[in-house]
Design a protein around this motif. Structure first.
Motif, short mmCIF file in Angstrom:
data_model
loop_
_atom_site.label_atom_id
_atom_site.label_comp_id
_atom_site.label_asym_id
_atom_site.label_seq_id
_atom_site.Cartn_x
_atom_site.Cartn_y
_atom_site.Cartn_z
N VAL A 1 0.84 -1.20 0.00
CA VAL A 1 0.00 0.00 0.00
C VAL A 1 0.88 1.26 0.00
O VAL A 1 1.94 1.27 0.63
CB VAL A 1 -0.92 0.00 1.25
N ILE A 2 0.43 2.27 -0.71
CA ILE A 2 1.07 3.59 -0.63
C ILE A 2 0.07 4.51 0.07
O ILE A 2 -1.06 4.69 -0.40
CB ILE A 2 1.41 4.14 -2.02
N ARG A 3 0.48 5.01 1.23
CA ARG A 3 -0.43 5.85 2.02
C ARG A 3 -0.10 7.32 1.78
O ARG A 3 1.02 7.75 2.00
CB ARG A 3 -0.28 5.50 3.50
N LEU A 4 -1.10 8.07 1.33
CA LEU A 4 -0.91 9.49 1.03
C LEU A 4 -1.70 10.34 2.01
O LEU A 4 -2.76 9.94 2.49
CB LEU A 4 -1.43 9.82 -0.38
N ARG A 5 -1.17 11.54 2.26
CA ARG A 5 -1.95 12.59 2.91
C ARG A 5 -2.06 13.72 1.91
O ARG A 5 -1.06 14.09 1.29
CB ARG A 5 -1.26 13.11 4.18
N LEU A 6 -3.26 14.23 1.77
CA LEU A 6 -3.45 15.31 0.82
C LEU A 6 -4.10 16.52 1.47
O LEU A 6 -4.87 16.39 2.43
CB LEU A 6 -4.38 14.86 -0.33
N ASP A 7 -3.80 17.66 0.93
CA ASP A 7 -4.54 18.88 1.24
C ASP A 7 -5.57 19.07 0.16
O ASP A 7 -5.23 19.13 -1.02
CB ASP A 7 -3.59 20.10 1.20
N LEU A 8 -6.83 19.14 0.57
CA LEU A 8 -7.91 19.48 -0.37
C LEU A 8 -8.39 20.85 0.05
O LEU A 8 -9.24 20.94 0.92
CB LEU A 8 -9.11 18.54 -0.20
N GLY A 9 -7.84 21.87 -0.50
CA GLY A 9 -8.21 23.20 -0.02
C GLY A 9 -7.93 23.28 1.46
O GLY A 9 -6.81 23.03 1.90
N ASP A 10 -9.00 23.51 2.26
CA ASP A 10 -8.79 23.66 3.70
C ASP A 10 -8.96 22.34 4.46
O ASP A 10 -9.01 22.34 5.68
CB ASP A 10 -9.78 24.71 4.23
N GLN A 11 -9.07 21.22 3.76
CA GLN A 11 -9.31 19.95 4.45
C GLN A 11 -8.20 18.94 4.15
O GLN A 11 -7.50 19.06 3.17
CB GLN A 11 -10.67 19.39 4.04
N ARG A 12 -8.10 17.92 5.05
CA ARG A 12 -7.08 16.87 4.89
C ARG A 12 -7.74 15.57 4.50
O ARG A 12 -8.86 15.28 4.91
CB ARG A 12 -6.33 16.62 6.20
N LEU A 13 -7.00 14.78 3.73
CA LEU A 13 -7.55 13.49 3.28
C LEU A 13 -6.44 12.45 3.29
O LEU A 13 -5.36 12.69 2.74
CB LEU A 13 -8.09 13.67 1.85
N ALA A 14 -6.70 11.29 3.93
CA ALA A 14 -5.77 10.15 3.87
C ALA A 14 -6.26 9.21 2.78
O ALA A 14 -7.45 8.92 2.69
CB ALA A 14 -5.73 9.43 5.21
N VAL A 15 -5.34 8.75 1.95
CA VAL A 15 -5.69 7.87 0.83
C VAL A 15 -4.74 6.69 0.82
O VAL A 15 -3.53 6.87 0.95
CB VAL A 15 -5.58 8.63 -0.51
N ASP A 16 -5.27 5.48 0.68
CA ASP A 16 -4.44 4.28 0.51
C ASP A 16 -4.55 3.81 -0.92
O ASP A 16 -5.65 3.47 -1.39
CB ASP A 16 -4.93 3.16 1.44
N LEU A 17 -3.42 3.79 -1.62
CA LEU A 17 -3.41 3.27 -2.99
C LEU A 17 -2.78 1.88 -2.97
O LEU A 17 -1.81 1.65 -2.27
CB LEU A 17 -2.55 4.17 -3.89
N PHE A 18 -3.34 0.96 -3.75
CA PHE A 18 -2.65 -0.32 -3.93
C PHE A 18 -1.40 -0.07 -4.74
O PHE A 18 -1.40 0.71 -5.69
CB PHE A 18 -3.54 -1.32 -4.68
N ASN A 19 -0.31 -0.70 -4.36
CA ASN A 19 0.92 -0.56 -5.10
C ASN A 19 0.91 -1.49 -6.30
O ASN A 19 1.17 -2.67 -6.19
CB ASN A 19 2.11 -0.89 -4.19
#
Ligand code: ADP
Ligand code: MG
Length: 348
Positions: free
Chosen positions: A303-321
């Motif tokens: 898994v590749i775990r990402l943290r993103l900024d969506l404007g003023d909010q945060r989002l954790a995303v797990d991508l299959f490698n």
């Protein structure tokens, strides 16, 4: 047929109401978990089923018989606790045979049943050992054999794996479930570990502050959480505030992206719940999309775990490698695809 019923069960210690209107129907042979954070009342429910604690109100029936007021030894229940509660001065065989001896069973019958139980838990040669000569995992298997030896109608397990190290814990999950299936014994298993509950149970009761928030299959609990507490406690959940643009079509704006959820929403603001694995990298036809900037990236192998900024909010995303994909990098601006049907609306 419902084998064990708990209706309108209540327990107060002084002014502290620790179990509130707790209801549950368990089928014969079912494996049920009580899942919830420490202090939510799991052990108290189990102890009332066992008879170690009397209910303040409510009823417990087993095989059609009201056992609410019976003493523990008249309920035909087997129990396993978190700490190895084996008798240290008795051998493994004497521990396993203990319940039968108390009942006055003849020695030959006890010996046969003990041998059968030790074979069942995979420790046929260990009868003459003492508990201190066993590993933690072996001690818990012996505790299970001791609980099962008198052929109880119901098996109660209170965090039996919590004191063990991670590897043993996972292998014992499977072993306990295999033994439970083989015997077809109705079981209530208490845990605060969501992975244990999800992997072992036919159904899970998620408890929160003395209340059963939701009763359902592991699939239902994870995919269709009934309350905000369940959604947050079981699995990882991103919670995002969304402005409702069009209530009828479920058109919302989240951190600068527009999503159409395809279901009616209240006006104003809603809270959306998105699991990290619901999102995929890249736009997809027919799917909603979110755009954000990667602020963190953890490569975890599968898994590749990402943290993103969506404007003023945060989002954790797990991508299959997947080896074909070029991994994204911190600082990249990316588009993520989301099936709008997956998004949970967990509050207004
Ligand atoms: P869990 O097993 O979910 O961690 P418990 O059922 O052990 O929770 O406890 C639920 C609540 O009841 C806690 O606040 C605990 O302090 C309280 N409690 C449990 N047993 C007793 C008792 N014998 N006397 C007073 N309070 C108790
Ligand atoms: Mg407990």
């Amino acid at each position: 047929m419902t084998f064990l019923t708990i209706s309108r069960l209540e327990k107060s210690f002084g002014a502290n109401r620790v179990v509130k209107d707790f209801n549950l129907e368990v089928e014969k042979g079912e494996f049920i978990s009580l899942l919830g954070p420490s202090g939510c009342g799991k052990t108290t429910v189990l102890r009332m089923v066992a008879g170690f604690e009397l209910p303040s109100a409510g009823r417990i029936t087993i095989a059609g018989k009201d056992v609410s007021r019976l003493r523990p030894n008249h309920r035909n229940i087997g129990m396993v606790f978190q700490a190895y509660a084996l008798f240290p001065n008795l051998t493994v065989a004497q521990n396993v045979g203990f319940g039968l001896k108390v009942k006055g069973a003849p020695a030959r019958e006890i010996a046969a049943r003990v041998a059968e139980m030790l074979a069942l838990i995979g420790l046929p040669e260990m009868g003459e050992r003492y508990p201190y000569q066993l590993s933690g995992g072996q001690q818990q298997r012996v505790a299970l054999a001791r609980a099962l030896a008198p052929k109880p109608q119901v098996l109660l397990l209170d965090e039996p794996l919590s004191a063990l190290d991670a590897k043993v814990r996972v292998s014992l999950r499977n072993e306990i479930r295999a033994i439970q299936r083989e015997l077809g014994i109705t079981t209530i298993f208490v845990t605060h570990d969501q992975e244990e509950a999800l992997s072992m149970s036919d159904r899970i009761v998620v408890m929160h502050q003395g209340v059963a928030d939701q009763v359902g299959t592991p699939f239902d609990i994870y995919n269709r959480p009934a309350t905000r507490f369940v959604a947050g406690f079981v699995g990882t959940l991103n919670t995002l505030t969304a402005q409702v643009i069009d209530p009828a079509s479920g058109h919302v704006r989240v951190g600068g992206s527009d999503l159409v959820l395809g279901r009616a929403l209240p006006g104003g603001e809603v809270v959306l719940g998105l699991r990290p694995e619901m999102l995929r990298l890249g736009a997809e036809p027919g799917m909603a999309s979110l755009t954000g900037t990667i602020t963190e990236l953890d490569f975890l192998g599968s898994v590749i775990r990402l943290r993103l900024d969506l404007g003023d909010q945060r989002l954790a995303v797990d991508l299959f490698n997947t080896t074909r994909a070029t991994p994204p990098r911190v600082g990249d601006s990316v588009t993520l695809a989301l099936d709008p049907a997956d998004a949970l609306v967990i509050g207004a």
